[in-house]
Structures are given as structure tokens and as C-alpha cells.
Write an enzyme that holds these catalytic residues in place. Structure first.
Site: not given
Ligand code: NAP
Length: 282
Positions: A15, A68, A89, A104, A129, A157, A227, A248
Site C-alpha cells: 500500500s 468496502k 472506502n 473513489d 464488476a 457479478k 497504479y 490510477g
Molecule cells: P474487486 O472488488 O476485488 O473486483 C475485482 C474485479 O476484477 C472483479 O470483477 C473480478 O472478477 C475481476 N477480476 C479479478 N481477477 C480477474 C482476472 N484474472 N480476469 C478477469 N477479471 C478479473 O476489486 P476492486 O476494488 O474493484 O479493484 C479492482 C482494481 O482497481 C484493482 O486493481 C485495484 O487496485 C484498482 N483500484 C484502484 C483505485 C485507485 O485509486 N487507483 C481505487 C480502487 C481500485 P471476478 O468476480 O470474476 O473475480
């Protein structure tokens, strides 16, 4: 007064939030500390967050994957973005009640519009999703996007997400599978990667095929919420094809700045925090 804030999540080793928040304390001349706290399951998360806020051991929390939605559920009062996304968050206490916010959404919209001030999105494709996808979808509805298409590895999802948003959005939202979009869908002005595919240490992966990238409109943008690394494989491919890109990191810093403002009343300068975080990732 010395503030105490923290980040609650499951795996926090990589982090950047502590570095960013400590810079905000320095910049704004506010005294405080920011701790990273790993919790093993949602029960320990809910117990810890509620007790620590109510007993005033902490003044506020950021919450990350996978808690979250649980943060949403323990919030007695919810800000509009929290209500609209079903996820929080940011947590804090007001009039003895736990309040849940979602910065976010702010981080996403502000980073996008900072970098592309004249942005006009007719159609947007959101890949993923999960929690981030919800913030992105609501954020897109705020900037007046015409239509949102969601693709997700797990179709249920994405369908749940569509149901969740059914009466909350003023924008049409369609769920499709990747093949369908590859083969016969129209152009997109914006594609957002809201999956962890391509994130460190699995940096040699891209969530999108070349066929999908052919669907980007002439002045289209690919926004990868990841990021770390700063330039994912997806963004490198896009650059080679002269597609506009955004990573990001700024979103991360901006959502942190808005959290800091909610807790302290002061919106910090973000430039130094951004540079520090960038240096760590370089
Ligand atoms: P999350 O709630 O765990 O959701 C992840 C999503 O990605 C789910 O839809 C999941 O699908 C899918 N996924 C995971 N592994 C996959 C794969 N190998 N192939 C295809 N789909 C896959 O996570 P989140 O909080 O939404 O975060 C998602 C990303 O956004 C992360 O990389 C996180 O670091 C980034 N993020 C960045 C910021 C920022 O401030 N820049 C803020 C929030 C999040 P399934 O349901 O099939 O597992």
C-alpha cells in the site's frame, strides 16, 4: 490534537496510502499518524472498525479490498456516493454514528477530468464488476456519459451490478461478454480497466485483447485504475498505438486527499504526495 487514521484491508504490504497520508500531514501542518491494519475476515473487520471509531481510538478509516461493501453495511449514515455505489472506502464518526463515504468516485472523476478537461464520453466500456467498477459507473453517470457497457469474467457479478444500479442510474447500462464486444460491438470513447489484471507482480498480463482495443474511437481514452506498475502492459500497448492513456496513481492520491478533507476539514496539496508515491513506484 493529534489525529489517528488507518487503512483497513486484507493485504496491505504494497500500500502507498501511508506515504501519501504522511505527506498530507506534513503539507497541511496537521499532527497525526496513519496506520496500516490487516484484518483476516469480514467479522474482524466489522468488529474492529466499529469499536475503534465508537471508542474514539481512531478518528477515521480508509477501507480497501475486500471490505468496502462491509464498510457500507456498518455505516449508519451514508453519503450520496456511498448509497449509490453500495460501497464505502471512508469511515468516521459523527454524532456518535458511523458515517460511510466513497471518495473513489471523486478520485476517478477528478483524475479523468483533470487529464482530459474537454472529455465527452458517448459510450464507455468498464471491465470488471467489483467495488472499483461501481465507483467508476456512478462517476461516469455524473459526467454525463451516454451508455455504459460492462464486461466481467463472472457474468453473474455483472448482472448483480446491473440489478443494483437499475433504479439508481440515469444512463443505460448493458452487460456483455468479452467475445460479444470483440466481435460485433461499436466504438467506445473510454475503456476503464477495473480489474487487477496487469497489477504487480503479474505485470505481464493485459485484461484487453487487441480486438477490443480496435474498438476505441479516434480520440478515445484507456484508463487503467492500476497504479503499480505505473505503466501497465495495457497502457504500454495503448501508447504504441497512440491511444490516450491514464493510470490510477492520480486517482489514488485524489481519493486520499478527499478522505483527508472529510476527516480534518482541510484539503491538502496533492503534488508532493503524488511525487513521493511516483518515486516509490519508479
Ligand atoms: P474487486 O472488488 O476485488 O473486483 C475485482 C474485479 O476484477 C472483479 O470483477 C473480478 O472478477 C475481476 N477480476 C479479478 N481477477 C480477474 C482476472 N484474472 N480476469 C478477469 N477479471 C478479473 O476489486 P476492486 O476494488 O474493484 O479493484 C479492482 C482494481 O482497481 C484493482 O486493481 C485495484 O487496485 C484498482 N483500484 C484502484 C483505485 C485507485 O485509486 N487507483 C481505487 C480502487 C481500485 P471476478 O468476480 O470474476 O473475480
Amino acid at each position: 490534537m493529534k489525529y489517528r487514521f488507518g487503512l483497513l484491508g486484507k493485504k496491505l504490504a504494497h500500500s502507498l496510502s501511508k506515504i501519501i497520508m504522511e505527506e498530507f500531514f506534513d503539507e497541511s501542518g496537521i499532527s497525526g499518524e496513519y496506520l496500516l491494519i490487516e484484518l483476516k475476515d469480514h467479522k474482524s473487520f466489522c468488529r474492529f472498525a466499529s469499536n475503534a471509531l465508537k471508542e474514539k481510538v481512531f478518528d477515521g478509516f480508509n477501507v480497501t479490498v475486500p471490505y468496502k461493501e462491509w464498510a457500507f453495511s456498518i455505516s449508519k449514515r451514508k453519503k450520496e456516493e456511498t448509497e449509490k455505489t453500495g460501497s464505502a472506502n471512508v469511515l468516521y464518526l459523527e454524532n456518535n454514528e458511523i458515517v460511510g463515504a466513497n471518495t473513489d468516485v471523486y478520485g476517478f472523476v477528478k483524475s479523468l477530468t483533470n487529464n482530459f478537461p474537454d472529455i465527452k464520453v458517448g459510450r464507455a466500456l468498464v471491465v470488471g464488476a467489483g467495488g472499483a467498477a461501481r465507483a467508476v459507473i456512478y462517476g461516469l453517470s455524473m459526467i454525463g456519459v451516454g451508455e455504459i457497457v460492462v464486461v466481467s469474467r463472472t457474468v453473474e457479478k455483472a448482472l448483480n451490478l446491473k440489478n443494483f444500479f437499475s433504479e439508481k442510474l440515469n444512463v443505460p447500462l448493458a452487460v456483455k461478454n468479452m467475445k460479444e464486444v470483440e466481435e460485433n460491438d461499436g466504438k467506445f470513447d473510454l475503456i476503464v480497466n477495473a480489474t487487477p489484471v496487469g497489477m504487480f507482480p503479474e505485470s505481464d498480463m493485459s485484461p484487453l485483447s487487441e480486438k477490443i482495443l480496435n474498438r476505441i474511437s479516434d480520440r478515445g481514452i484507456v484508463f487503467d485504475l492500476i497504479y503499480n506498475p505505473i505503466k501497465t502492459k495495457l497502457l504500454r500497448i495503448c501508447e504504441q498505438r497512440s491511444i490516450n492513456t491514464l493510470n490510477g496513481l492520480e486517482m489514488l492520491v485524489l481519493q486520499a486527499a478527499e478522505s483527508f478533507r472529510i476527516w480534518t476539514g482541510i484539503y491538502p496539496h496533492t503534488e508532493k504526495a503524488f511525487k513521493k508515491a511516483y518515486k516509490v513506484l519508479k
